[in-house]
Design a protein around this motif. Structure first.
Motif, mmCIF file in Angstrom:
data_model
loop_
_atom_site.group_PDB
_atom_site.id
_atom_site.type_symbol
_atom_site.label_atom_id
_atom_site.label_comp_id
_atom_site.label_asym_id
_atom_site.label_seq_id
_atom_site.Cartn_x
_atom_site.Cartn_y
_atom_site.Cartn_z
ATOM 1 N N TYR A 67 0.818 -1.210 0.000
ATOM 2 C CA TYR A 67 0.000 0.000 0.000
ATOM 3 C C TYR A 67 0.853 1.262 0.000
ATOM 4 O O TYR A 67 0.463 2.270 -0.578
ATOM 5 N N THR A 68 2.004 1.206 0.627
ATOM 6 C CA THR A 68 2.879 2.381 0.607
ATOM 7 C C THR A 68 3.460 2.591 -0.783
ATOM 8 O O THR A 68 3.719 3.723 -1.170
ATOM 9 N N ARG A 69 3.657 1.511 -1.517
ATOM 10 C CA ARG A 69 4.151 1.660 -2.886
ATOM 11 C C ARG A 69 3.148 2.390 -3.768
ATOM 12 O O ARG A 69 3.527 3.080 -4.707
ATOM 13 N N LEU A 70 1.890 2.223 -3.477
ATOM 14 C CA LEU A 70 0.867 2.930 -4.249
ATOM 15 C C LEU A 70 0.845 4.424 -3.922
ATOM 16 O O LEU A 70 0.506 5.244 -4.777
ATOM 17 N N LEU A 71 1.217 4.783 -2.716
ATOM 18 C CA LEU A 71 1.149 6.174 -2.288
ATOM 19 C C LEU A 71 2.390 6.983 -2.647
ATOM 20 O O LEU A 71 2.310 8.192 -2.802
ATOM 21 N N ILE A 72 3.542 6.318 -2.771
ATOM 22 C CA ILE A 72 4.793 7.023 -3.042
ATOM 23 C C ILE A 72 4.877 7.331 -4.539
ATOM 24 O O ILE A 72 4.654 6.448 -5.372
ATOM 25 N N PRO A 73 5.226 8.568 -4.908
ATOM 26 C CA PRO A 73 5.326 8.923 -6.329
ATOM 27 C C PRO A 73 6.418 8.121 -7.053
ATOM 28 O O PRO A 73 7.395 7.677 -6.446
ATOM 29 N N GLU A 74 6.245 7.966 -8.346
ATOM 30 C CA GLU A 74 7.168 7.177 -9.172
ATOM 31 C C GLU A 74 8.578 7.729 -9.128
ATOM 32 O O GLU A 74 9.560 6.978 -9.088
ATOM 33 N N ARG A 75 8.724 9.018 -9.121
ATOM 34 C CA ARG A 75 10.045 9.661 -9.121
ATOM 35 C C ARG A 75 10.859 9.293 -7.872
ATOM 36 O O ARG A 75 12.048 8.996 -7.958
ATOM 37 N N ILE A 76 10.200 9.284 -6.743
ATOM 38 C CA ILE A 76 10.878 8.923 -5.492
ATOM 39 C C ILE A 76 11.228 7.440 -5.491
ATOM 40 O O ILE A 76 12.311 7.052 -5.042
ATOM 41 N N ARG A 77 10.341 6.604 -6.000
ATOM 42 C CA ARG A 77 10.638 5.167 -6.062
ATOM 43 C C ARG A 77 11.841 4.877 -6.958
ATOM 44 O O ARG A 77 12.671 4.035 -6.634
ATOM 45 N N ILE A 78 11.960 5.593 -8.072
ATOM 46 C CA ILE A 78 13.099 5.389 -8.976
ATOM 47 C C ILE A 78 14.392 5.822 -8.313
ATOM 48 O O ILE A 78 15.406 5.116 -8.374
ATOM 49 N N SER A 79 14.375 6.971 -7.660
ATOM 50 C CA SER A 79 15.599 7.428 -6.994
ATOM 51 C C SER A 79 15.966 6.495 -5.843
ATOM 52 O O SER A 79 17.150 6.244 -5.598
ATOM 53 N N ARG A 81 15.337 3.230 -5.767
ATOM 54 C CA ARG A 81 15.862 2.030 -6.402
ATOM 55 C C ARG A 81 17.302 2.244 -6.840
ATOM 56 O O ARG A 81 18.155 1.368 -6.667
ATOM 57 N N ASN A 82 17.609 3.427 -7.397
ATOM 58 C CA ASN A 82 18.981 3.737 -7.794
ATOM 59 C C ASN A 82 19.910 3.784 -6.587
ATOM 60 O O ASN A 82 21.048 3.310 -6.644
ATOM 61 N N TYR A 83 19.434 4.360 -5.505
ATOM 62 C CA TYR A 83 20.228 4.423 -4.274
ATOM 63 C C TYR A 83 20.531 3.011 -3.760
ATOM 64 O O TYR A 83 21.660 2.710 -3.378
ATOM 65 N N ARG A 84 19.510 2.136 -3.740
ATOM 66 C CA ARG A 84 19.734 0.764 -3.287
ATOM 67 C C ARG A 84 20.721 0.028 -4.184
ATOM 68 O O ARG A 84 21.550 -0.748 -3.705
ATOM 69 N N ASN A 85 20.651 0.244 -5.492
ATOM 70 C CA ASN A 85 21.592 -0.408 -6.409
ATOM 71 C C ASN A 85 23.020 0.064 -6.175
ATOM 72 O O ASN A 85 23.953 -0.743 -6.231
ATOM 73 N N ARG A 86 23.200 1.363 -5.911
ATOM 74 C CA ARG A 86 24.543 1.867 -5.615
ATOM 75 C C ARG A 86 25.088 1.264 -4.323
ATOM 76 O O ARG A 86 26.253 0.877 -4.246
ATOM 77 N N LYS A 87 24.239 1.164 -3.307
ATOM 78 C CA LYS A 87 24.663 0.555 -2.046
ATOM 79 C C LYS A 87 25.000 -0.916 -2.237
ATOM 80 O O LYS A 87 25.946 -1.432 -1.637
ATOM 81 N N LYS A 88 24.242 -1.607 -3.059
ATOM 82 C CA LYS A 88 24.494 -3.014 -3.315
ATOM 83 C C LYS A 88 25.829 -3.205 -4.021
ATOM 84 O O LYS A 88 26.584 -4.133 -3.706
ATOM 85 N N GLN A 89 26.148 -2.318 -4.966
ATOM 86 C CA GLN A 89 27.441 -2.381 -5.659
ATOM 87 C C GLN A 89 28.588 -2.220 -4.671
ATOM 88 O O GLN A 89 29.593 -2.917 -4.755
ATOM 89 N N LYS A 90 28.449 -1.290 -3.748
ATOM 90 C CA LYS A 90 29.498 -1.072 -2.751
ATOM 91 C C LYS A 90 29.645 -2.270 -1.826
ATOM 92 O O LYS A 90 30.744 -2.635 -1.432
ATOM 93 N N ARG A 91 28.517 -2.882 -1.459
ATOM 94 C CA ARG A 91 28.567 -4.033 -0.575
ATOM 95 C C ARG A 91 29.216 -5.240 -1.246
ATOM 96 O O ARG A 91 29.871 -6.048 -0.597
ATOM 97 N N LEU A 92 29.005 -5.366 -2.548
ATOM 98 C CA LEU A 92 29.560 -6.507 -3.261
ATOM 99 C C LEU A 92 31.054 -6.365 -3.523
ATOM 100 O O LEU A 92 31.715 -7.336 -3.874
ATOM 101 N N ALA A 93 31.569 -5.145 -3.346
ATOM 102 C CA ALA A 93 33.011 -4.966 -3.498
ATOM 103 C C ALA A 93 33.706 -5.753 -2.395
ATOM 104 O O ALA A 93 33.197 -5.931 -1.297
ATOM 105 N N LYS A 94 34.895 -6.228 -2.701
ATOM 106 C CA LYS A 94 35.599 -7.092 -1.758
ATOM 107 C C LYS A 94 35.971 -6.312 -0.490
ATOM 108 O O LYS A 94 36.656 -5.291 -0.564
ATOM 109 N N PRO A 95 35.529 -6.805 0.670
ATOM 110 C CA PRO A 95 35.856 -6.098 1.910
ATOM 111 C C PRO A 95 37.306 -6.325 2.322
ATOM 112 O O PRO A 95 37.886 -7.374 2.063
ATOM 113 N N ARG A 96 37.867 -5.315 2.963
ATOM 114 C CA ARG A 96 39.222 -5.431 3.489
ATOM 115 C C ARG A 96 39.136 -5.633 4.993
ATOM 116 O O ARG A 96 38.515 -4.839 5.696
ATOM 117 N N PHE A 97 39.762 -6.678 5.481
ATOM 118 C CA PHE A 97 39.754 -6.948 6.906
ATOM 119 C C PHE A 97 41.042 -6.412 7.514
ATOM 120 O O PHE A 97 42.119 -6.953 7.314
#
Length: 169
Positions: A67-79, A81-97
């Protein structure tokens, strides 16, 4: 201001921000015993309220999300989604211990619950501590009891210290 309104003010402030409550109670003119009672009971009730409210939010969030997806404008959902993809790319980078990372992980694994319980009434706010405790240590039922004991002990120490230093006990 009537006495019972002062008690309600201290109770409500303690349920949200525990560290500032003794100063506020002293400024509005409450005595030691009234402040002690209102602050400790407000902290405990506030912690339990936010802990179980977080529990309800976690349980019902899968049903609310469509239901919240129906209320949130498309522009905010796209931004978002892009933010989550950028975070996912950073997480998949090899961590340094490093030595610092290993030490931090060791401290969190050994003392995480107790550090969170100790920081909740003093430096974190009661709602934030309750949310974090429910999210990360929700299966540890002893965590609620330890937090309530910590709220009581920190309340007695804070009120006694404040009244000893700046007030008249």
């Amino acid at each position: 201001m009537p006495w019972f309104l002062k008690i309600i003010h201290v109770f409500l402030l303690a349920s949200v921000k525990y560290l500032m409550t003794p100063m506020y109670a002293h400024v509005i003119g409450l005595d030691y015993v009234s402040t002690l009672f209102a602050m400790i009971s407000g902290g405990i009730v506030g912690f339990l309220f936010f802990y179980y409210l977080t529990n309800l939010i976690i349980i019902f969030s899968p049903y609310i999300t469509p239901y919240t997806r129906l209320l949130i404008p498309e522009r905010i959902r796209i931004s978002w989604r892009n933010y989550r993809n950028r975070k996912k790319q950073k997480r998949l980078a090899k961590p340094r211990f490093t030595r610092k990372n290993k030490m931090l992980v060791k401290i969190i694994r050994n003392y995480g619950l107790y550090a969170l319980v100790a920081l909740t009434p003093t430096f974190l706010s009661i709602p934030l501590g309750a949310v974090l405790l429910r999210k990360y240590y929700g299966t540890h039922y002893v965590a609620i009891i330890i937090t309530i004991i910590a709220i009581i002990l920190v309340g007695i120490i804070e009120i006694s210290g404040y009244w000893f230093l700046w007030g008249d006990l």
